[in-house]
Write a protein that holds these residues in place. Sequence first.
Motif, PDB file in Angstrom:
ATOM      1  N   MET A   1       0.847  -1.196   0.000  1.00 26.86           N
ATOM      2  CA  MET A   1       0.000   0.000   0.000  1.00 26.86           C
ATOM      3  C   MET A   1       0.878   1.240   0.000  1.00 26.86           C
ATOM      4  N   ASN A   2       0.641   2.114  -0.985  1.00 28.91           N
ATOM      5  CA  ASN A   2       1.423   3.341  -1.089  1.00 28.91           C
ATOM      6  C   ASN A   2       0.923   4.416  -0.131  1.00 28.91           C
ATOM      7  N   THR A   3       1.843   5.250   0.306  1.00 30.00           N
ATOM      8  CA  THR A   3       1.478   6.450   1.045  1.00 30.00           C
ATOM      9  C   THR A   3       1.474   7.614   0.060  1.00 30.00           C
ATOM     10  N   VAL A   4       0.297   8.187  -0.184  1.00 27.69           N
ATOM     11  CA  VAL A   4       0.138   9.219  -1.211  1.00 27.69           C
ATOM     12  C   VAL A   4      -0.263  10.540  -0.550  1.00 27.69           C
ATOM     13  N   LYS A   5       0.491  11.590  -0.847  1.00 30.19           N
ATOM     14  CA  LYS A   5       0.163  12.924  -0.349  1.00 30.19           C
ATOM     15  C   LYS A   5       0.078  13.884  -1.531  1.00 30.19           C
ATOM     16  N   ILE A   6      -0.923  14.751  -1.519  1.00 35.52           N
ATOM     17  CA  ILE A   6      -1.046  15.786  -2.544  1.00 35.52           C
ATOM     18  C   ILE A   6      -0.300  17.022  -2.050  1.00 35.52           C
ATOM     19  N   LYS A   7       0.713  17.456  -2.791  1.00 31.10           N
ATOM     20  CA  LYS A   7       1.484  18.630  -2.384  1.00 31.10           C
ATOM     21  C   LYS A   7       0.978  19.900  -3.074  1.00 31.10           C
ATOM     22  N   LYS A   8       0.610  19.754  -4.365  1.00 27.44           N
ATOM     23  CA  LYS A   8       0.112  20.928  -5.093  1.00 27.44           C
ATOM     24  C   LYS A   8      -0.824  20.465  -6.206  1.00 27.44           C
ATOM     25  N   LEU A   9      -1.875  21.274  -6.438  1.00 26.62           N
ATOM     26  CA  LEU A   9      -2.821  21.009  -7.522  1.00 26.62           C
ATOM     27  C   LEU A   9      -2.966  22.288  -8.328  1.00 26.62           C
ATOM     28  N   ILE A  10      -2.787  22.184  -9.653  1.00 26.70           N
ATOM     29  CA  ILE A  10      -2.806  23.362 -10.525  1.00 26.70           C
ATOM     30  C   ILE A  10      -3.866  23.160 -11.606  1.00 26.70           C
ATOM     31  N   LEU A  11      -4.844  24.059 -11.642  1.00 29.42           N
ATOM     32  CA  LEU A  11      -5.917  24.004 -12.634  1.00 29.42           C
ATOM     33  C   LEU A  11      -5.781  25.176 -13.596  1.00 29.42           C
ATOM     34  N   LYS A  12      -5.949  24.891 -14.889  1.00 24.84           N
ATOM     35  CA  LYS A  12      -5.959  25.948 -15.901  1.00 24.84           C
ATOM     36  C   LYS A  12      -7.137  25.703 -16.844  1.00 24.84           C
ATOM     37  N   ASN A  13      -8.033  26.675 -16.904  1.00 26.32           N
ATOM     38  CA  ASN A  13      -9.197  26.600 -17.789  1.00 26.32           C
ATOM     39  C   ASN A  13      -9.983  25.297 -17.597  1.00 26.32           C
ATOM     40  N   ALA A 135      -2.419   3.659 -11.940  1.00 27.47           N
ATOM     41  CA  ALA A 135      -2.856   2.428 -11.271  1.00 27.47           C
ATOM     42  C   ALA A 135      -1.808   1.936 -10.283  1.00 27.47           C
ATOM     43  N   GLU A 136      -0.553   2.160 -10.603  1.00 26.62           N
ATOM     44  CA  GLU A 136       0.542   1.782  -9.696  1.00 26.62           C
ATOM     45  C   GLU A 136       0.507   2.640  -8.430  1.00 26.62           C
ATOM     46  N   ILE A 137       0.166   3.909  -8.601  1.00 26.68           N
ATOM     47  CA  ILE A 137       0.105   4.826  -7.457  1.00 26.68           C
ATOM     48  C   ILE A 137      -1.150   4.589  -6.632  1.00 26.68           C
ATOM     49  N   LEU A 138      -2.304   4.562  -7.310  1.00 22.63           N
ATOM     50  CA  LEU A 138      -3.580   4.489  -6.611  1.00 22.63           C
ATOM     51  C   LEU A 138      -4.646   3.928  -7.552  1.00 22.63           C
ATOM     52  N   PRO A 139      -4.995   2.648  -7.416  1.00 21.53           N
ATOM     53  CA  PRO A 139      -6.030   2.058  -8.275  1.00 21.53           C
ATOM     54  C   PRO A 139      -7.363   2.786  -8.141  1.00 21.53           C
ATOM     55  N   ASP A 140      -8.131   2.779  -9.206  1.00 23.71           N
ATOM     56  CA  ASP A 140      -9.420   3.466  -9.244  1.00 23.71           C
ATOM     57  C   ASP A 140     -10.339   3.011  -8.113  1.00 23.71           C
ATOM     58  N   SER A 141     -10.415   1.689  -7.890  1.00 24.60           N
ATOM     59  CA  SER A 141     -11.316   1.162  -6.859  1.00 24.60           C
ATOM     60  C   SER A 141     -10.905   1.626  -5.462  1.00 24.60           C
ATOM     61  N   THR A 142      -9.597   1.685  -5.203  1.00 19.31           N
ATOM     62  CA  THR A 142      -9.115   2.153  -3.896  1.00 19.31           C
ATOM     63  C   THR A 142      -9.444   3.626  -3.698  1.00 19.31           C
ATOM     64  N   PHE A 143      -9.264   4.417  -4.759  1.00 16.92           N
ATOM     65  CA  PHE A 143      -9.567   5.848  -4.673  1.00 16.92           C
ATOM     66  C   PHE A 143     -11.040   6.063  -4.345  1.00 16.92           C
ATOM     67  N   LYS A 144     -11.918   5.282  -4.973  1.00 17.73           N
ATOM     68  CA  LYS A 144     -13.355   5.423  -4.712  1.00 17.73           C
ATOM     69  C   LYS A 144     -13.683   5.051  -3.270  1.00 17.73           C
TER      70      LYS A 144
END
Length: 251
Positions: A1-13, A135-144
């Motif tokens: 199981m990976n430890t995943v942290k969001i450090k920055k999110l950038i949205l454009k348009n 999928a290697e970082i975070l499978p779709d089912s796990t994210f849900k």
Amino acid sequence: MNTVKIKKLILKNFKGIKKLEIDFKKVTNILGENATGKTTIFDSFCWLLFGKDSKDRKDFEIKTLSPTGEALHGLEHSVEAILEINGEEVTLQRIYAEKWTKKKGLADKVFSGHETTYYINQVPAKQKEYNEKVAEILPDSTFKLISNPLYFNNLEWKKQREILLQIIGDIDQENVINHKDSLKPLETLLEGNTTVEDFRKKIKAQIAKYSKDKESIPYRIDECNENIIEEDFSILEDRKKTIETSNFKED
């Protein structure tokens, strides 16, 4: 199981957001009135990873709309995230843009569709490579499971059981039987290393065999009836007396 942290999110348009950068701290609160973009931020992260919004829809409006409700043309719609995966920094980016081509005989370029480009650590990647990395970082089912509180309840019970068993690890069969008195009879039925699942399959196979045999009974009865020979017992009695008389005379 990976430890995943969001450090920055950038949205454009992306949808109604022209440009937004969010630096995530140890605790980051995203607050606002209705229709101010909270869901859009969640949609952007879902789209970045899986190409779908937070409601699991692939076909949703990504483009920024004009005040009249029409999509603004010529813009690149981009979401980029800097993640920390097990202490290592990984950057993912997905870009959605219009394709304009110039055809023979026409002075201006014409709209010919859309294209999506992918980047892993600023390096262009094919869609398959990108999806495999996600999928290697975070499978779709796990994210849900971790982002949607209703997802687990809507799963089939077998899938729910599978997930729970993955969470709690292996369960000793003996402990389960000893936990409930009504399961004690299983001890005599489960010989050697037979598991409950194998025993269930065995019983299911036996039931199927008995059901098949039951279906064949009428045909077997008909077959036996066809082989029954009707005899006239009076004739047989006469033959018996004849034989007995013949034997008596010989004596």
